[in-house]
Each structure stands twice: as C-alpha cells, then as structure tokens.
Write a protein that holds these residues in place. Structure first.
Motif, mmCIF file in Angstrom:
data_model
loop_
_atom_site.group_PDB
_atom_site.id
_atom_site.type_symbol
_atom_site.label_atom_id
_atom_site.label_comp_id
_atom_site.label_asym_id
_atom_site.label_seq_id
_atom_site.Cartn_x
_atom_site.Cartn_y
_atom_site.Cartn_z
ATOM 1 N N MET A 34 0.809 -1.202 0.000
ATOM 2 C CA MET A 34 0.000 0.000 0.000
ATOM 3 C C MET A 34 0.850 1.263 0.000
ATOM 4 O O MET A 34 2.060 1.193 0.168
ATOM 5 C CB MET A 34 -0.973 -0.004 1.178
ATOM 6 C CG MET A 34 -0.328 0.172 2.502
ATOM 7 S SD MET A 34 -0.083 1.941 2.867
ATOM 8 C CE MET A 34 -1.746 2.553 2.689
ATOM 9 N N GLY A 35 0.174 2.400 -0.194
ATOM 10 C CA GLY A 35 0.880 3.678 -0.219
ATOM 11 C C GLY A 35 0.059 4.790 0.400
ATOM 12 O O GLY A 35 -1.155 4.676 0.531
ATOM 13 N N TRP A 36 0.767 5.829 0.791
ATOM 14 C CA TRP A 36 0.144 7.071 1.249
ATOM 15 C C TRP A 36 0.466 8.162 0.234
ATOM 16 O O TRP A 36 1.634 8.357 -0.131
ATOM 17 C CB TRP A 36 0.672 7.489 2.619
ATOM 18 C CG TRP A 36 0.068 6.766 3.776
ATOM 19 C CD1 TRP A 36 0.579 5.692 4.440
ATOM 20 C CD2 TRP A 36 -1.168 7.075 4.415
ATOM 21 N NE1 TRP A 36 -0.268 5.312 5.450
ATOM 22 C CE2 TRP A 36 -1.343 6.139 5.460
ATOM 23 C CE3 TRP A 36 -2.150 8.045 4.228
ATOM 24 C CZ2 TRP A 36 -2.457 6.153 6.306
ATOM 25 C CZ3 TRP A 36 -3.247 8.057 5.058
ATOM 26 C CH2 TRP A 36 -3.389 7.123 6.082
ATOM 27 N N PHE A 37 -0.552 8.862 -0.205
ATOM 28 C CA PHE A 37 -0.405 9.968 -1.147
ATOM 29 C C PHE A 37 -0.954 11.239 -0.497
ATOM 30 O O PHE A 37 -1.667 11.177 0.503
ATOM 31 C CB PHE A 37 -1.186 9.687 -2.438
ATOM 32 C CG PHE A 37 -0.628 8.579 -3.275
ATOM 33 C CD1 PHE A 37 -0.820 7.257 -2.932
ATOM 34 C CD2 PHE A 37 0.095 8.860 -4.426
ATOM 35 C CE1 PHE A 37 -0.303 6.219 -3.703
ATOM 36 C CE2 PHE A 37 0.609 7.845 -5.217
ATOM 37 C CZ PHE A 37 0.408 6.528 -4.851
ATOM 38 N N LEU A 47 3.027 10.817 -4.297
ATOM 39 C CA LEU A 47 3.314 9.741 -3.359
ATOM 40 C C LEU A 47 4.122 10.280 -2.192
ATOM 41 O O LEU A 47 5.104 10.999 -2.380
ATOM 42 C CB LEU A 47 4.094 8.627 -4.054
ATOM 43 C CG LEU A 47 4.527 7.460 -3.168
ATOM 44 C CD1 LEU A 47 3.319 6.649 -2.709
ATOM 45 C CD2 LEU A 47 5.524 6.567 -3.901
ATOM 46 N N VAL A 48 3.720 9.906 -0.989
ATOM 47 C CA VAL A 48 4.445 10.297 0.221
ATOM 48 C C VAL A 48 5.284 9.130 0.728
ATOM 49 O O VAL A 48 6.466 9.281 1.022
ATOM 50 C CB VAL A 48 3.454 10.757 1.316
ATOM 51 C CG1 VAL A 48 4.194 11.015 2.625
ATOM 52 C CG2 VAL A 48 2.690 11.983 0.860
ATOM 53 N N ALA A 49 4.641 7.951 0.826
ATOM 54 C CA ALA A 49 5.325 6.775 1.348
ATOM 55 C C ALA A 49 4.653 5.530 0.802
ATOM 56 O O ALA A 49 3.463 5.550 0.485
ATOM 57 C CB ALA A 49 5.304 6.757 2.872
ATOM 58 N N ALA A 50 5.415 4.455 0.714
ATOM 59 C CA ALA A 50 4.882 3.181 0.244
ATOM 60 C C ALA A 50 5.515 2.058 1.052
ATOM 61 O O ALA A 50 6.647 2.181 1.543
ATOM 62 C CB ALA A 50 5.157 2.986 -1.242
ATOM 63 N N ILE A 51 4.779 0.953 1.177
ATOM 64 C CA ILE A 51 5.265 -0.174 1.962
ATOM 65 C C ILE A 51 4.895 -1.469 1.253
ATOM 66 O O ILE A 51 3.828 -1.587 0.650
ATOM 67 C CB ILE A 51 4.679 -0.120 3.396
ATOM 68 C CG1 ILE A 51 5.311 -1.181 4.290
ATOM 69 C CG2 ILE A 51 3.159 -0.242 3.373
ATOM 70 C CD1 ILE A 51 5.002 -0.966 5.787
#
Length: 127
Positions: A34-37, A47-51
């Motif tokens: 998943m990711g945070w945008f 995109l801010v962060a992805a895991i």
C-alpha cells in the motif's frame, strides 16, 4: 474487496506530530502493498510513502524522508503514517491506497499501480 477509511487528520502547529491510521475492511493488508499519497491545494497528487506487503521494504518521498514513517499494525489490519516535525508545506489531503492486483512483495511508487483508494483526510499545518 478492500475498503479503506483514513482518519487522524486535523490542524497542527509546525513542528508537531500527527498520526494517520488507515484501517482496512473486507481483507487484511497481509497480501497487498500500500501507499500514502497527498494532494496540496493547486498541486497534483503525489506519493508520500509506500510499503511492501510484508512490511520489509518502504519508500519515502525526499520531502518527508526522516520525518514520516509508514508501518502496519501487528495484525496487518491497518496501516499508519506517523508524521513528525510537520511543516506548513505538508498541508494537504492525505490518501491511503492499496495495490490489490498482484501478490509481489514489493512497494509501488506510481499512482496508476494502486486500484483501491480511501476518500482522504485533511491535514493542515499552521506556521
């Protein structure tokens, strides 16, 4: 089908912390990365962060590296974005998103790779 609901947004002073949870309903994150945008006023979503699905690999945008941390809870039923040392330029609507199209243990940095999105939560950082 996974459904995502972000929360935790609000007004915070510059330099302060904020934690955004994104619990999933329908299925755990155990199989999906998943990711945070975020989208700031007048700007495109970024995109801010992805895991990765295992949580073993993460990616951060240069603008948040060292300040933000993305992680799962132990049961992988929620993903979190811990934001520290917030700056006014972090003001945006924050979205979590899931890539449910494959089972690769990797993260994704392109918006088009994410097929399930939350509705977003507003973060405002005052100077």
């Amino acid at each position: 089908q996974v459904q995502l609901v972000e929360s935790g947004g609000g007004l915070v002073q510059a330099g302060g912390p904020l934690r955004l949870p994104c619990p999933a309903s329908g299925r755990t994150f155990n199989t999906y990365p998943m990711g945070w945008f975020r989208r700031a006023p007048g700007k495109e979503r970024e995109l801010v962060a992805a895991i990765s699905r295992s949580g073993g690999s993460t990616f951060y945008a240069d603008s948040v590296k060292g300040r933000f941390t993305v992680s799962y809870d132990s049961a992988k039923t929620a993903v979190y974005l811990q934001m520290n040392s917030l700056k006014p330029e972090d003001t945006a609507t924050y979205y979590c998103a899931v890539h449910s199209l494959s089972y690769r243990d990797t993260y994704y940095i392109n918006e088009v790779d994410y097929n399930v999105w939350g509705k977003g939560t507003q973060v405002t950082v005052s100077s």
